[in-house]
Each structure stands twice: as structure tokens, then as C-alpha cells.
Scaffold this motif. Structure first.
Motif, mmCIF file in Angstrom:
data_model
loop_
_atom_site.group_PDB
_atom_site.id
_atom_site.type_symbol
_atom_site.label_atom_id
_atom_site.label_comp_id
_atom_site.label_asym_id
_atom_site.label_seq_id
_atom_site.Cartn_x
_atom_site.Cartn_y
_atom_site.Cartn_z
ATOM 1 N N GLY A 46 33.492 -17.913 52.230
ATOM 2 C CA GLY A 46 33.208 -18.584 53.488
ATOM 3 C C GLY A 46 33.298 -20.087 53.304
ATOM 4 O O GLY A 46 32.382 -20.835 53.647
ATOM 5 N N CYS A 47 34.433 -20.549 52.793
ATOM 6 C CA CYS A 47 34.568 -21.944 52.338
ATOM 7 C C CYS A 47 34.669 -22.942 53.476
ATOM 8 O O CYS A 47 34.516 -24.145 53.255
ATOM 9 N N GLY A 48 34.972 -22.475 54.711
ATOM 10 C CA GLY A 48 35.175 -23.424 55.793
ATOM 11 C C GLY A 48 36.325 -24.359 55.477
ATOM 12 O O GLY A 48 37.310 -23.972 54.852
ATOM 13 N N ASP A 67 38.135 -17.573 53.308
ATOM 14 C CA ASP A 67 37.595 -17.710 54.655
ATOM 15 C C ASP A 67 38.359 -16.794 55.597
ATOM 16 O O ASP A 67 39.571 -16.599 55.439
ATOM 17 N N GLU A 69 38.771 -17.380 58.743
ATOM 18 C CA GLU A 69 39.395 -18.171 59.799
ATOM 19 C C GLU A 69 40.604 -18.939 59.246
ATOM 20 O O GLU A 69 40.440 -19.827 58.406
ATOM 21 N N ALA A 72 40.446 -22.740 59.032
ATOM 22 C CA ALA A 72 39.635 -23.322 57.960
ATOM 23 C C ALA A 72 40.508 -23.630 56.749
ATOM 24 O O ALA A 72 40.428 -24.723 56.170
ATOM 25 N N ASN A 91 42.845 -15.810 52.904
ATOM 26 C CA ASN A 91 42.417 -15.558 54.275
ATOM 27 C C ASN A 91 41.888 -14.122 54.363
ATOM 28 O O ASN A 91 42.653 -13.163 54.427
ATOM 29 N N SER A 108 28.445 -19.565 48.195
ATOM 30 C CA SER A 108 28.583 -19.104 49.574
ATOM 31 C C SER A 108 27.578 -19.859 50.428
ATOM 32 O O SER A 108 26.433 -19.434 50.584
ATOM 33 N N ALA A 111 27.233 -18.638 54.606
ATOM 34 C CA ALA A 111 28.237 -17.675 55.040
ATOM 35 C C ALA A 111 27.803 -16.219 54.894
ATOM 36 O O ALA A 111 28.092 -15.395 55.762
#
Length: 201
Positions: A46-48, A67, A69, A72, A91, A108, A111
Motif C-alpha cells: 500500500g505504498c501510495g 499498490d 491503484e 499511485a 499493481n 505498510s 494500508a
């Protein structure tokens, strides 16, 4: 909402976060390692847009940045990366990505609670199994008084439940935070958070 609208919305969100520093939990974990081993690998779940990843790379770690998204990862790869960076963007949802045995650090930040409980607990077991002796986890979990507690598909833990999941690990940082604040999107929120750095003995 079209895909382009969705991407634009995420791009605006990440732009608001662009100049924020790496999280204190990550910094505490990296400081505890000191100079990274030659094969040092961190998986950032969930690194953004990479506020933690940039620091991991700056300190000479190989990074797998995960991530769900796509925007991101686009934002992350558009950042100026430190010379010699070894970055692998993935991804995928964090609960679906493989965690290789021997990974030195799993980070994390804010996340893991976005997983529903079964996936959260399964992911945590995989993290514990993958970390070698001396490996660390850094990140945040949410407590039951968080204002998002009624949202479906998320995981909230009492202090006792969180400590039970961490049993057998050396807690280098375990701080409980509860405060009113505002989300990056500008919405009022009551935060109930556990900040964690745990080392596998």
C-alpha cells in the motif's frame, strides 16, 4: 465515474500528500537496521505515491512497492528517484501479492486496515512467516474507536487484539494514538491508530 476521472481524482489526492515526510514508524525501523545488509529487501504494501518508498531507496534498500491503484504507481515513478535505485512497482492488492521468505522489512503505512478481517489476518500470518530472524514490520493498524469503524471491508483491532497478534515479536515501537483530525481529502475524522515497529527475534 470514468477511468480518467478516477485517475484524476487520485492524482489530486497524491498531490496533496506530495511533500509529506516518511512516516515515523518507517524511520524507526530503518534506523534500527542501521546500514542495510547487501541484499536488503523491503516490501512496501500500500505504498501510495511513495513518501516512504523514496526514503527506503535513499537508504540503499531494494524496494518492491505494491499498490492497488495504478495512479499511485504512476505518481511514484514520476518522482525523482535516488541514484542507483532498485525499485519494482507492483499493481496489486496488498493481500494478494506474494511475500518472499527472507524479506528484511515489510512496511505498510495506514494500508493493512483497508483489508477485510479474513484477508488482514491471512496477510499478517504471511508477513510473520516471511520475516527472517531480525526482520521487521512497520506500519499502522486501526483501533475500534476510529470513526471509520462502520465502513465495510476494513479491519479494526482492540489494543489487546493487536498485542495478541504481535505476541512473540520484539516491540520496538507500539504507540496508541487517538485524536480528532482531517483526512487528506479534507474530511473530519476521529483517528484511533496503533503505530507499530516489531522485530522477529
Amino acid at each position: 465515474m470514468t477511468e480518467s476521472d478516477r485517475s484524476a481524482g487520485w492524482a489530486a489526492y497524491y498531490q496533496q500528500l506530495r511533500d509529506r515526510p516518511p512516516r515515523k514508524t518507517l524511520l524507526a525501523a530503518l534506523d534500527a537496521f542501521g546500514d542495510p545488509p547487501s541484499d536488503a529487501l523491503v516490501i512496501d504494501l500500500g505504498c501510495g505515491d511513495g513518501r516512504d518508498v523514496i526514503e527506503e531507496l535513499r537508504r540503499g534498500w531494494r524496494v518492491v512497492a505494491v499498490d492497488a491503484e495504478p495512479e499511485a504507481l504512476r505518481q511514484l515513478q514520476a518522482r525523482p528517484l535516488p541514484d542507483g535505485s532498485d525499485l519494482t512497482p507492483v499493481n496489486a492488492r496488498l493481500e494478494e501479492v506474494p511475500i518472499p521468505l527472507g524479506v528484511h522489512l515489510v512496511n505498510s503505512s495506514f494500508a493493512m486496515p483497508l483489508c477485510e478481517p479474513e484477508a488482514f489476518h491471512r496477510t499478517w500470518e504471511r508477513i510473520r512467516e516471511a520475516l527472517p530472524a531480525g526482520g521487521r514490520f512497520s506500519g499502522q493498524w486501526y483501533g475500534p474507536r476510529d470513526s471509520w469503524v462502520e465502513r465495510p471491508g476494513m479491519t479494526f483491532l482492540s489494543r489487546d487484539e493487536a498485542l495478541a497478534l504481535l505476541q512473540g515479536l520484539d516491540l520496538e515501537l507500539f504507540e496508541e494514538e487517538e485524536a480528532d483530525g482531517v483526512t487528506p481529502r479534507g474530511n473530519a475524522k476521529h483517528w484511533h491508530i496503533f503505530h507499530i515497529v516489531a522485530r522477529k527475534p
